[in-house]
Design an enzyme around this catalytic site. Structure first.
Site, short mmCIF file in Angstrom:
data_model
loop_
_atom_site.label_atom_id
_atom_site.label_comp_id
_atom_site.label_asym_id
_atom_site.label_seq_id
_atom_site.Cartn_x
_atom_site.Cartn_y
_atom_site.Cartn_z
N GLN A 125 -2.77 10.42 0.84
CA GLN A 125 -2.24 10.28 -0.52
C GLN A 125 -3.40 10.16 -1.51
O GLN A 125 -4.10 9.15 -1.53
CB GLN A 125 -1.36 9.03 -0.59
N SER A 128 -4.90 6.92 -6.04
CA SER A 128 -5.72 5.88 -6.68
C SER A 128 -7.11 6.39 -7.03
O SER A 128 -7.69 7.21 -6.31
CB SER A 128 -5.84 4.67 -5.76
N GLU A 243 9.37 7.05 0.15
CA GLU A 243 8.48 6.31 1.05
C GLU A 243 8.96 4.88 1.24
O GLU A 243 8.99 4.37 2.35
CB GLU A 243 7.05 6.31 0.49
N SER A 368 -0.10 -6.10 -5.43
CA SER A 368 -0.60 -7.44 -5.12
C SER A 368 0.51 -8.47 -5.29
O SER A 368 1.47 -8.27 -6.05
CB SER A 368 -1.77 -7.80 -6.05
N ASN A 369 0.38 -9.59 -4.59
CA ASN A 369 1.42 -10.61 -4.66
C ASN A 369 1.56 -11.19 -6.07
O ASN A 369 2.64 -11.65 -6.46
CB ASN A 369 1.14 -11.73 -3.66
N GLU A 370 0.48 -11.16 -6.85
CA GLU A 370 0.58 -11.61 -8.24
C GLU A 370 1.51 -10.70 -9.03
O GLU A 370 2.36 -11.17 -9.80
CB GLU A 370 -0.81 -11.65 -8.87
#
Length: 386
Positions: A125, A128, A243, A368-370
């Site tokens: 992919q 990014s 996905e 991210s968890n944030e």
């Protein structure tokens, strides 16, 4: 929970396939890539899961599927592969096929879809970039039409499996004057094309499964474009939705705690004192909740009742519980906790050391968890933006 007779019959099929076709391949932690020397066996194994109809049932009938997604079947396959300690298909196959189903040309579908199912081609992919991670629409890689070709220049980063991939699913900017979402297009890139340079990134895990990819005057044929110019953002959203629906899930957190309990028996390397038992009990309770929430997500998906915050809740709870389990394991092992796989003195063959090195990454990858907590707060609980 008890499965329906049809689902139990499917589970029997999965187990029979594993028994009859089991490869000599390890189940690797995280997103580790298959070793080059095992790649032929790995491709054959992944292809067999499609050929037997264990994966890809959501594909259109004309491309080998049944035309319907079945999250419960996928859950069974996940469970059985994990129990058998066998690898899952990796790469961007479930991302790019979603794009090709809806936007691919007949020629693209005819060439690529059969080779995805047969795993003759492994995909990566190319999304990014160094300056466009969480803000993907800020990407700057360019694709300029020159005659019958597109000329691509730019850099991608954190590209998983790029060093072993045959093709890449690329997003590039084709209209710099358009709005940042409107000027993006999607392409198929031959990873062996002139001008494509892949540089593996050495990770603290000891492996190099993420890569930098440099695209220097890479010439793509006109038919490498997926859909129409400027449709890249819509194509990416469609692909990512597919996905998310089809991605295989992580191993059970409770199974990892059970392994720790086995190691702690008879005053083993993890300890069996009262405090160890209490901590293992706490970890088992948390991991049970994480596993059950994951199962709830599967059931809601099967019933068509998912919400935007279901996956973030499971992701946060699983990733942080998984990190705490592996951190506790290494702390409890004392000096032996620094020994990794390959060391004859490593506890459980270095299983927990490898898992610990990957565990922090799970709190960052896939959002991210944030960021996930913001999604839960704003879209799930209706709280104001911070």
């Amino acid at each position: 929970m008890t499965f329906s007779p049809d689902l139990e019959q499917f589970r029997t099929r999965v187990r029979a396939h594993i028994a009859n076709h089991r490869p000599e391949l390890p189940r690797l932690a995280g997103t580790r890539s298959p070793d080059v020397e095992t790649m032929p066996r790995y491709r054959q194994w992944c292809a067999s899961l499609f050929t037997e109809g264990l994966l890809g049932s959501d594909w259109p009938v004309e491309w080998g599927g049944e035309g319907r997604a079945d999250p419960l079947r996928e859950y069974v396959v996940d469970q059985e592969l994990a129990a058998a300690k066998l690898p899952r298909p990796v790469g961007a196959w479930n991302l790019v096929c979603g794009a090709l189903f809806d936007y691919g040309s007949p020629t693209q579908k005819e060439h690529h879809l059969p080779r995805i199912r047969s795993f003759d081609d492994l995909w990566c992919q190319l999304f990014s970039e160094p300056g466009a991670g969480s803000d993907l629409a800020a990407l700057r890689t360019s694709a300029i039409r020159v005659g019958d070709e597109w000329v691509v220049n730019g850099q991608k980063v954190w590209t998983t499996h790029a060093h072993v991939a045959d093709f890449g699913f690329l997003l590039a900017r084709t209209d710099p004057a358009a709005g940042k979402h409107a000027g993006i297009s999607a392409f198929v890139v031959d990873m062996r094309a002139a001008g494509v340079t892949v540089r593996p990134l050495r990770e603290m895990t000891g492996s190099s499964d993420f890569n930098e990819v440099f695209l220097d005057d890479v010439r793509l044929p006109a038919d490498a474009l997926i859909g129409q110019p400027g449709e890249g953002w819509a194509i990416a959203r469609t692909a990512l939705a597919h996905e998310r629906g089809q991605s295989l899930r992580e191993d059970s957190a409770t199974d990892r705690v059970r392994r720790l309990v086995e190691l702690s028996a008879d005053d083993g390397p993890v300890g069996a004192d009262a405090e160890a038992r209490r901590e293992l009990g706490r970890l088992y309770a948390r991991s049970s909740v994480a596993d059950l929430l994951g199962l709830e997500g599967v059931l809601k998906d099967a019933a068509g009742h998912t919400t935007v915050y279901d996956a973030p809740v499971v992701k946060v709870l699983f990733s942080e519980t998984n990190l705490d389990i592996n951190t506790y394991a290494l702390d409890a092992m004392g000096a032996r906790g620094v020994l990794t796989e390959g060391s004859p003195q490593a506890v459980a063959g270095g299983l927990f050391q490898d898992a610990f090195l990957w565990a922090r990454g799970f709190t960052i990858s896939a959002g991210s968890n944030e960021v996930m907590r913001n999604v839960i707060a704003e879209r799930g609980l209706g709280l104001p933006k911070g």
